[in-house]
Motif scaffolding. Structure first.
Motif, PDB file in Angstrom:
ATOM      1  N   SER A 133     -10.138  -5.785  -1.188  1.00  0.00           N
ATOM      2  CA  SER A 133     -11.101  -5.192  -0.255  1.00  0.00           C
ATOM      3  C   SER A 133     -10.427  -4.058   0.493  1.00  0.00           C
ATOM      4  O   SER A 133      -9.236  -4.135   0.792  1.00  0.00           O
ATOM      5  N   TRP A 134     -11.210  -3.049   0.818  1.00  0.00           N
ATOM      6  CA  TRP A 134     -10.702  -1.906   1.588  1.00  0.00           C
ATOM      7  C   TRP A 134     -11.436  -1.830   2.919  1.00  0.00           C
ATOM      8  O   TRP A 134     -12.652  -2.042   2.989  1.00  0.00           O
ATOM      9  N   TYR A 135     -10.673  -1.479   3.958  1.00  0.00           N
ATOM     10  CA  TYR A 135     -11.224  -1.362   5.295  1.00  0.00           C
ATOM     11  C   TYR A 135     -10.738  -0.050   5.919  1.00  0.00           C
ATOM     12  O   TYR A 135      -9.640   0.417   5.647  1.00  0.00           O
ATOM     13  N   GLN A 136     -11.574   0.473   6.815  1.00  0.00           N
ATOM     14  CA  GLN A 136     -11.186   1.609   7.642  1.00  0.00           C
ATOM     15  C   GLN A 136     -11.092   1.133   9.083  1.00  0.00           C
ATOM     16  O   GLN A 136     -12.021   0.499   9.582  1.00  0.00           O
TER      17      GLN A 136
ATOM     18  N   CYS B 129      -3.184   0.422  -3.709  1.00  0.00           N
ATOM     19  CA  CYS B 129      -2.962  -0.933  -3.212  1.00  0.00           C
ATOM     20  C   CYS B 129      -2.607  -1.861  -4.364  1.00  0.00           C
ATOM     21  O   CYS B 129      -3.276  -1.862  -5.399  1.00  0.00           O
TER      22      CYS B 129
ATOM     23  N   TYR C 299      -6.212   2.944   6.954  1.00  0.00           N
ATOM     24  CA  TYR C 299      -6.932   2.356   5.834  1.00  0.00           C
ATOM     25  C   TYR C 299      -6.164   1.123   5.363  1.00  0.00           C
ATOM     26  O   TYR C 299      -5.012   1.210   4.947  1.00  0.00           O
TER      27      TYR C 299
ATOM     28  N   SER D 140      -5.608  -1.491  -7.016  1.00  0.00           N
ATOM     29  CA  SER D 140      -6.834  -0.759  -6.682  1.00  0.00           C
ATOM     30  C   SER D 140      -6.504   0.587  -6.055  1.00  0.00           C
ATOM     31  O   SER D 140      -5.406   0.795  -5.519  1.00  0.00           O
TER      32      SER D 140
ATOM     33  N   GLN E 222       0.830  -1.189   0.000  1.00  0.00           N
ATOM     34  CA  GLN E 222       0.000   0.000   0.000  1.00  0.00           C
ATOM     35  C   GLN E 222       0.870   1.245   0.000  1.00  0.00           C
ATOM     36  O   GLN E 222       1.971   1.250   0.556  1.00  0.00           O
TER      37      GLN E 222
ATOM     38  N   LEU F 170      -8.397   3.723  -3.563  1.00  0.00           N
ATOM     39  CA  LEU F 170      -9.498   4.201  -2.736  1.00  0.00           C
ATOM     40  C   LEU F 170      -9.441   5.719  -2.775  1.00  0.00           C
ATOM     41  O   LEU F 170      -8.391   6.300  -2.513  1.00  0.00           O
TER      42      LEU F 170
ATOM     43  N   GLY G 148     -13.943   3.924  -5.329  1.00  0.00           N
ATOM     44  CA  GLY G 148     -12.747   3.157  -5.621  1.00  0.00           C
ATOM     45  C   GLY G 148     -12.665   2.764  -7.080  1.00  0.00           C
ATOM     46  O   GLY G 148     -13.541   3.078  -7.886  1.00  0.00           O
TER      47      GLY G 148
ATOM     48  N   GLN H 131     -15.446  -3.904  -1.814  1.00  0.00           N
ATOM     49  CA  GLN H 131     -14.621  -4.951  -2.405  1.00  0.00           C
ATOM     50  C   GLN H 131     -14.686  -4.850  -3.919  1.00  0.00           C
ATOM     51  O   GLN H 131     -15.761  -4.633  -4.492  1.00  0.00           O
TER      52      GLN H 131
ATOM     53  N   CYS I 299      -5.866  -2.351   3.043  1.00  0.00           N
ATOM     54  CA  CYS I 299      -6.230  -3.050   1.817  1.00  0.00           C
ATOM     55  C   CYS I 299      -5.946  -4.531   2.053  1.00  0.00           C
ATOM     56  O   CYS I 299      -4.935  -4.893   2.654  1.00  0.00           O
TER      57      CYS I 299
END
Lengths: 111, 109
Positions: free
Chosen positions: A33-36, A23, A89, A74, A6, A76, A66, A48, A91
């Motif tokens: 997939s992305w997460y916070q 990412c 954040y 990818s 990332q 975001l 995204g 995702q 990935c």
């Protein structure tokens, strides 16, 4: 065999600005997939991507968008940044139903 | 109700202790279950998958009870290096992963 990477590692922005996080998935993985993750909380699912399309989306506003590229990497994007967007954040990439592998994350601070 | 709920912790245990973490999930259609470990300011890393029959990996044992929608992780003979946050993760039939808030473990000498 590179894992999930990332960039950038850290980022400082001000309210109202826009940010793009990047990412690259682990070699052989096709799903990103992305997460916070806020301090003291578990990761919260943002969305995702699979085959360059958003396949699933969590409970995040449209300011979060995204993209997935043909090489499976990818981005975001977050528009109109708020103080509450300050977080790590993450990935994660995967292939099929295998467990996800995470990158080191981008730590975003909003001033 | 949260989709995935874990013991709030923190757990502070001496070296050599046995410690157990619990997790419940709300989506009965969930397909796969995992425990991830996250060190301070690091990314989550897969610790182990959780199978219906229960599974063991060295000092770590994971159990799944689908009827009760309950997952557990047992750590035997705790080491200082086990200190971390343990995240319960549930994957549903849409392949979405849902994380618990995590349980923090500190193993002391």
């Amino acid at each position: 065999d590179a894992g999930v990477t990332q960039s950038p590692t850290h980022l400082i922005k001000t309210r109202g600005q826009q940010v793009t996080l990047r990412c690259s998935p682990k070699s052989g993985h096709d799903t990103v997939s992305w997460y916070q993750q806020a301090l003291g909380q578990g990761p919260q699912f943002i969305f995702q991507y699979y085959e360059e399309e958003e396949r699933q989306r969590g409970n995040f506003p449209d300011r979060f968008s995204g993209h997935q590229f043909p090489n499976y990497s990818s981005e975001l994007n977050v528009n109109a940044l708020l103080l509450g967007d300050s977080a790590l954040y993450l990935c994660a990439s995967s292939l099929g139903r295998e467990p996800q592998h995470f990158g080191d994350g981008t730590r975003l601070s909003i001033l | 109700r949260k989709e995935v709920e874990q013991d709030p912790g923190p757990f502070n245990v001496p070296e050599g202790a046995t410690v157990a973490f619990n997790c419940t999930y709300s989506n009965s259609a969930s397909q796969s279950f995992f425990w991830y470990r996250q060190d301070c300011r690091k990314e989550p890393k897969l610790l182990m998958s959780v199978y219906s029959s229960g599974n063991e990996d060295g000092r770590f044992t994971a159990q799944l009870n689908r009827a009760s929608q309950y997952i557990s992780l047992l750590i035997r003979d705790s080491k200082l290096s086990d200190s971390a946050t343990y995240l319960c993760v549930v994957k549903d039939n849409n392949n979405d992963m849902r994380f618990g808030a995590g349980t923090r473990l500190t193993v002391k000498p």
